[in-house]
Design a protein around this motif. Structure first.
Motif, PDB file in Angstrom:
ATOM      1  N   HIS A 163      48.488  46.208  39.226  1.00  0.00           N
ATOM      2  CA  HIS A 163      49.216  44.593  39.231  1.00  0.00           C
ATOM      3  C   HIS A 163      48.598  43.896  38.219  1.00  0.00           C
ATOM      4  O   HIS A 163      47.544  44.266  37.591  1.00  0.00           O
ATOM      5  CB  HIS A 163      48.987  44.283  40.494  1.00  0.00           C
ATOM      6  CG  HIS A 163      47.385  44.246  41.162  1.00  0.00           C
ATOM      7  ND1 HIS A 163      46.829  42.938  41.354  1.00  0.00           N
ATOM      8  CD2 HIS A 163      46.704  45.122  41.571  1.00  0.00           C
ATOM      9  CE1 HIS A 163      45.709  43.318  41.767  1.00  0.00           C
ATOM     10  NE2 HIS A 163      45.705  44.510  41.976  1.00  0.00           N
ATOM     11  N   ALA A 164      48.849  42.632  38.365  1.00  0.00           N
ATOM     12  CA  ALA A 164      48.290  41.368  37.229  1.00  0.00           C
ATOM     13  C   ALA A 164      48.777  41.824  35.969  1.00  0.00           C
ATOM     14  O   ALA A 164      48.247  40.982  35.179  1.00  0.00           O
ATOM     15  CB  ALA A 164      46.609  41.411  37.324  1.00  0.00           C
ATOM     16  N   TYR A 193      51.112  39.956  35.112  1.00  0.00           N
ATOM     17  CA  TYR A 193      51.534  38.382  34.768  1.00  0.00           C
ATOM     18  C   TYR A 193      50.317  37.962  33.847  1.00  0.00           C
ATOM     19  O   TYR A 193      50.612  36.877  33.154  1.00  0.00           O
ATOM     20  CB  TYR A 193      51.650  37.649  35.949  1.00  0.00           C
ATOM     21  CG  TYR A 193      50.740  37.515  36.860  1.00  0.00           C
ATOM     22  CD1 TYR A 193      49.951  36.135  36.611  1.00  0.00           C
ATOM     23  CD2 TYR A 193      50.181  38.483  37.698  1.00  0.00           C
ATOM     24  CE1 TYR A 193      48.850  36.113  37.539  1.00  0.00           C
ATOM     25  CE2 TYR A 193      49.196  38.370  38.674  1.00  0.00           C
ATOM     26  CZ  TYR A 193      48.436  36.972  38.449  1.00  0.00           C
ATOM     27  OH  TYR A 193      47.379  36.636  39.431  1.00  0.00           O
ATOM     28  N   ASN A 249      49.984  51.628  52.901  1.00  0.00           N
ATOM     29  CA  ASN A 249      49.317  50.449  52.169  1.00  0.00           C
ATOM     30  C   ASN A 249      47.919  50.048  52.620  1.00  0.00           C
ATOM     31  O   ASN A 249      47.372  49.068  52.377  1.00  0.00           O
ATOM     32  CB  ASN A 249      50.211  48.884  52.429  1.00  0.00           C
ATOM     33  CG  ASN A 249      52.001  49.181  51.985  1.00  0.00           C
ATOM     34  OD1 ASN A 249      51.858  49.698  50.609  1.00  0.00           O
ATOM     35  ND2 ASN A 249      52.546  48.976  52.647  1.00  0.00           N
ATOM     36  N   LYS A 298      54.084  52.450  33.767  1.00  0.00           N
ATOM     37  CA  LYS A 298      53.768  51.483  34.969  1.00  0.00           C
ATOM     38  C   LYS A 298      54.429  51.896  35.948  1.00  0.00           C
ATOM     39  O   LYS A 298      53.975  51.581  37.173  1.00  0.00           O
ATOM     40  CB  LYS A 298      54.151  50.059  34.526  1.00  0.00           C
ATOM     41  CG  LYS A 298      55.452  49.755  34.281  1.00  0.00           C
ATOM     42  CD  LYS A 298      55.744  48.225  34.421  1.00  0.00           C
ATOM     43  CE  LYS A 298      55.096  47.449  33.205  1.00  0.00           C
ATOM     44  NZ  LYS A 298      55.538  46.098  33.274  1.00  0.00           N
ATOM     45  N   LYS A 331      51.630  52.665  40.191  1.00  0.00           N
ATOM     46  CA  LYS A 331      52.572  52.009  40.853  1.00  0.00           C
ATOM     47  C   LYS A 331      51.858  51.080  41.563  1.00  0.00           C
ATOM     48  O   LYS A 331      52.110  49.991  41.894  1.00  0.00           O
ATOM     49  CB  LYS A 331      53.270  52.972  41.765  1.00  0.00           C
ATOM     50  CG  LYS A 331      54.498  53.655  41.184  1.00  0.00           C
ATOM     51  CD  LYS A 331      55.300  54.513  42.431  1.00  0.00           C
ATOM     52  CE  LYS A 331      56.667  54.879  41.564  1.00  0.00           C
ATOM     53  NZ  LYS A 331      57.185  55.812  42.538  1.00  0.00           N
ATOM     54  N   SER A 332      50.427  51.127  41.861  1.00  0.00           N
ATOM     55  CA  SER A 332      49.398  50.306  42.620  1.00  0.00           C
ATOM     56  C   SER A 332      48.885  49.458  41.308  1.00  0.00           C
ATOM     57  O   SER A 332      48.122  48.504  41.837  1.00  0.00           O
ATOM     58  CB  SER A 332      48.465  50.928  43.186  1.00  0.00           C
ATOM     59  OG  SER A 332      47.740  51.773  42.466  1.00  0.00           O
ATOM     60  N   ALA A 387      42.123  44.619  38.712  1.00  0.00           N
ATOM     61  CA  ALA A 387      43.156  45.009  38.311  1.00  0.00           C
ATOM     62  C   ALA A 387      43.312  45.284  36.846  1.00  0.00           C
ATOM     63  O   ALA A 387      43.764  46.116  36.215  1.00  0.00           O
ATOM     64  CB  ALA A 387      44.242  44.124  38.732  1.00  0.00           C
TER      65      ALA A 387
END
Length: 316
Positions: free
Chosen positions: A95-96, A98, A235, A86, A92-93, A56
């Motif tokens: 992530h991470a 954080y 998904n 983003k 849109k896919s 990611a």
């Protein structure tokens, strides 16, 4: 319009390259000597909890650098009437985020206002590759963070549907060569892809073939079972290769077997130059590692920011 776009990209490359000369491997040696260690520690901890974090972060870094240079504009949140990168369709896919937030918080505790989010992302991407079994490289540092992030600009990202000419144009506009194209494509050895990125290869491919004839028949059949219906497969998806958390040269082997996911992957066999490189990297993991590290340094040196953000998600 095409001329203006080309002109703006050329200007972007000129500005980026001139700024990149200011990068250095010892940029934080005196101002924040423990920055790299701290970032690595955060990425390691996150990877222990989620094995897909490295893939990611690596993808996030690519997507950042290909828009306005490696300026952390991909990290900015949408605000008011502005939709940020983003939230653009290709991102849109992602992530991470954080993990980068965590690294920034840890570094700010050590050296407030010193280390840019762009440098944190570049270093985290290197750590992501190393933690996945890939090569180490010394990341040049000194990037600034950008203040502009527009979802509309994500159309500039290379598409999984691109042919070799489109890929070459996309990379050359950013000062990257065919060698860089093939080496950096090797990043597809880790991670996961949604059906939408390869759906066109397994159904209604063209007027003659329902399935892309370059796909291995059994592999195509397995993809069709994973993605049974375009509308129901939002998904659904599959790993980029059989070892999605291990950074190796399996990606290049799969291309020759007709088992790569994207049209853009298979396109690397349609040019003598890129086919030769695929063969070289397929036969030697070390050759690939050396080329990948070199191309990552080159790509991550395309800069373009103006400030050092206090918070990676908002401008100062």
């Amino acid at each position: 319009m095409a001329f203006l776009v080309s002109l703006s990209i050329s200007l972007f490359i000129y500005l980026a390259c001139s700024q990149a000369r200011g990068l250095s491997s010892n940029h934080y040696e005196k101002t924040c000597p423990d920055a790299e260690y701290t970032i690595t520690k955060v990425v390691k901890e996150a990877t222990k909890k989620d094995k897909m974090v490295p893939a990611a972060i690596l993808r996030m870094h690519f997507h950042d650098c290909f828009i306005r240079g490696c300026d952390a504009s991909v990290l900015l949140n949408s605000k008011g009437k502005n939709t940020a990168e983003k939230d653009g369709p290709p991102n849109k896919s992602l992530h991470a985020f954080y993990v980068i937030d965590g690294a920034k918080k840890a570094v700010e505790a050590l050296c407030p206002g010193v280390v840019s989010c762009a440098d944190i992302l570049a270093l985290a991407a290197r750590d992501a590759v190393v933690l996945s079994g890939g090569p180490y490289w010394d990341v040049p540092k000194g990037r600034k963070d950008g203040r502009i992030s527009r979802a509309s600009e994500t159309i500039q990202l290379p598409s999984p549907l691109f042919n070799i000419s489109q890929l070459q144009q996309s990379f050359s506009q950013r000062g990257l060569s065919m060698d860089d194209l093939v080496a950096l494509s090797g990043g597809h050895t880790v991670g996961f892809s949604h059906c939408s990125s390869f759906q066109s290869r397994i159904r209604n491919f063209n007027a003659t073939h329902d399935i892309d004839p370059t796909l291995h028949p059994s592999f195509a059949a397995s993809l069709r079972s994973i993605c049974p219906d375009k509308n129901k497969a939002k998904n659904a998806g599959t790993s980029m290769d059989p070892s999605p958390i291990t950074f190796d040269n399996t990606y290049y082997k799969l291309i020759f077997q007709g088992k790569s996911l994207f049209s853009s992957d298979q396109a690397l066999l349609t040019s003598p130059k890129t086919k030769e490189l695929v063969s070289k990297f397929e036969s030697s993991k070390q050759t690939f590692y050396k080329a990948f590290a070199s191309s990552m340094i080159k790509m991550s040196s395309i800069t373009g920011g103006q400030e050092i953000r206090k918070d990676c998600r908002v401008v100062n």
